[in-house]
Each structure stands twice: as structure tokens, then as C-alpha cells.
Enzyme design. Sequence first.
Site: not given
Length: 163
Positions: A8, A67, A139
Site C-alpha cells: 500500500d 495497489e 496501512d
Amino acid sequence: MRRIIGIDPGSRITGYGIINSDGVNSRLVVGGVIKTREPHLPQRLGEIFTGLKSIVEAYQPQEMAVEEVFMAKNPSSALKLGQARGAAVCAGVEYGMAIYEYSTRSVKQAVVGKGGADKDQVQYMVKLLLNMGYDPSADEADALAVALAHAHVIRMERNLGLK
């Protein structure tokens, strides 16, 4: 079993999570965040790259799931996010890993069951799916969710005879 690292990306905080998965059963290996300390973006990108290289060396994941960058309201933020993502991807490429990209919506759909899920729902499902004994940060949970989404795709492709 495949060892997958999920990322992430963020220019200040980059979440990471490594799982072992056969596409059906997934087990947490390690998760956490890299918090950059440097005031200037180029040095922060170096911290992300170096930090992820160390993690990859220590845990030897075979694949990286990252991502995708979404278009934020602030173009400057989106550019910084894209650069942080690039630093993460470069760390994976350095070790010859296959890199897979997933939209935020598809990750939420795979892990929670709905693409519009909020962060609390993602954290809850990641903790549940990986039988975690602690509450992951947002996160870390997002990174683990990306890894889990990739594991689901692997299972689906195998079931369809694509891999």
C-alpha cells in the site's frame, strides 16, 4: 504455496504485508509499515526503496501485488503517491519478482465483498481472514488486503484453467 508481498504505497507511510497462500488458505508471515523520516521527497523515495529491499531480502516473497494509484482531488498528492509506488515496484523488480497491480475497488471487493468498503471493514476482514492476534494499522491492513486479493485471483485463474 506462494509467498506474496502486498504493498500500500504512500510517500510518508508505505504499508507492506507478506502472506503464504495457496489461493484458499492464507497465513500471515509479516506485516508493517515503512515510515519515512526525510523531509524531501527524493530521500523519502530512497527510504521506501531501501526499506522494501531489506524486507524482500529477509522474507523472499515470490510475487508482489501493488495497489494502483487512484486520482486524488489533489494532483500533487497523486504524483507523490505514484512516485512512492514506483519506488516500491523498483524494489520488487530488483529481485526479479512478478509485479501485479490491483485497483482499490477490486481489492475491497475481493476481501470485504463490496468495492465501496471503508477502511474499518478492510481492517476487520484482514484480521479475520489471517487470524491475526492484533489490530493491524490501516496501512498494514491495506497492504495485506492487496496480497489477499492477489491470492484470490491466483485461485480463480487456477480454477478456470488459466494457470
